[in-house]
Write an enzyme that holds these catalytic residues in place. Structure first.
Site: not given
Length: 372
Positions: A140-141
């Protein structure tokens, strides 16, 4: 008896659970949700891990081992969270295999303190990818300005990405462009596109929370527009998804085996108790989407959700009219979404800091006990 979750799945929505804990894994609860509640994926965030680690004794053995090794708090955090995510990846692996890699995915977030540092985010994503070492992992970015090139670079390296904290349609367009860029470079690098995937997490309920707060300050007839912005915003995001993934640029990528980046509806529990607790699920049904829910929302949909088929396509004009009406009332859409992005990063940073403090206390306690 009808099963609304089965109907939701049949309508093309992948149901993911927005939660993880060692208790859930060790008791077989996650496996049961996959078996009985049509769950086909898992999302996590620092707040979720904080509640899990603080609220369970099942982490103590690993914490003691980490204390003996003398690791610092950042390495301990990485080890604790990666352990749970790796385990969850193994639990969801049959779904991953059965869906040819479409579902059965588990997400782990990069340190949110790096949200405005592109190179550090890339380095952290690589470290987590190698550490968890599972093909059904998502990194997750956050979709900050600095996160966009990190998203493209990770995809270019064959790292599957869950883009998080998307609030505006404009930023979502930029996220899709970053996805296209990353996939194009992944093809050039010779990566296996059958393993490369991405979702774009578009946050829903927080939009209503912020807009409704502003509408209450205006008062009067403005109040009739409460609880309408979030669904309208998400529906217009899906319109963008349809438009962008019909372009020649995408068609060229698809012809080479690339898979579309699916929209994922996040923040789908209602914050206003006066609203139906299934609102952000039943009003956002369309094929090719993901809806990640806390267990309370999942159970609410199972218990009394009414799935009416596609509730996104065919509603674009109404959605645009809603946002236009809000603008006429003085609601600054860009300011709303900028505020939500900033606060979203700050909330995850705060959760990470609290989690780090709790783990630090646990490590120190374990070291003291060992020294007795």
């Amino acid at each position: 008896m009808t099963d609304p979750l089965a109907e939701l799945s049949a309508a093309g929505v992948s149901i993911w659970i927005d939660d993880i804990s060692r208790d859930r894994l060790q008791t077989g609860n996650l496996a049961a949700l996959i078996r009985d509640r049509h769950v086909v994926g898992v999302t996590t965030n620092p707040t979720i891990f904080g509640k899990a680690i603080e609220g369970s004794a099942r982490y103590q053995d690993q914490l003691r081992d980490l204390a003996v090794r003398g690791v610092d708090v950042n390495e301990a955090l990485r080890a604790l969270t990666a352990y749970d995510v790796r385990w969850a990846c193994d639990v969801t692996r049959p779904v991953f295999d059965a869906t040819d890699g479409v579902d059965g995915r588990v997400s782990i977030e990069v340190d949110p303190r790096l949200a405005h540092d592109t190179e550090a985010t890339i380095a952290e994503a690589r470290a987590l990818w190698w550490l968890v070492d599972r093909p059904n992992l998502f990194i997750k970015i956050p979709a900050t300005v600095e996160g966009l090139p990190a998203i493209a670079q990770c995809l270019a390296e064959g790292i599957s990405v869950n883009v998080t904290l998307i609030f505006s349609v404009k930023r979502y367009e930029q996220v899709i462009d970053a996805f296209f860029d990353g996939v194009e470079r992944a093809i050039e690098a010779g990566h296996d596109l059958s393993r490369l995937a991405s979702v774009a997490s578009f946050f829903v309920s927080r939009v209503d929370t912020e807009v409704d707060k502003r509408l209450e300050k205006i008062g009067g007839e403005a109040l009739q527009w409460k609880a309408k912005a979030a669904v309208a915003n998400a529906r217009l995001a899906y319109r963008t998804y349809e438009e962008k993934f019909a372009t020649p640029r995408w068609q060229a990528l698809a012809a080479k085996g690339a898979r579309p980046q699916r929209p994922l509806w996040a923040s789908t529990s209602t914050k206003d108790p006066s609203l139906p607790d299934t609102l952000y699920v039943t009003e956002l049904v369309a094929p090719g989407t993901v809806n990640t829910m806390p267990e309370s929302t999942l159970q609410a949909v199972y218990d009394h959700g009414v799935i009416r088929g596609d509730t996104i396509r065919g509603y674009y004009a109404d959605a645009q009219a809603t946002l236009d009406a809000l603008a006429t009332l003085g609601i600054d859409y860009d300011d709303v979404t900028d505020t939500l992005e900033r606060e979203g990063v700050e909330k995850f940073e705060a959760s990470w800091t609290e989690l780090a403090a709790a783990v630090t206390r646990s490590l120190e306690r374990a070291r003291r006990e060992r020294g007795r």
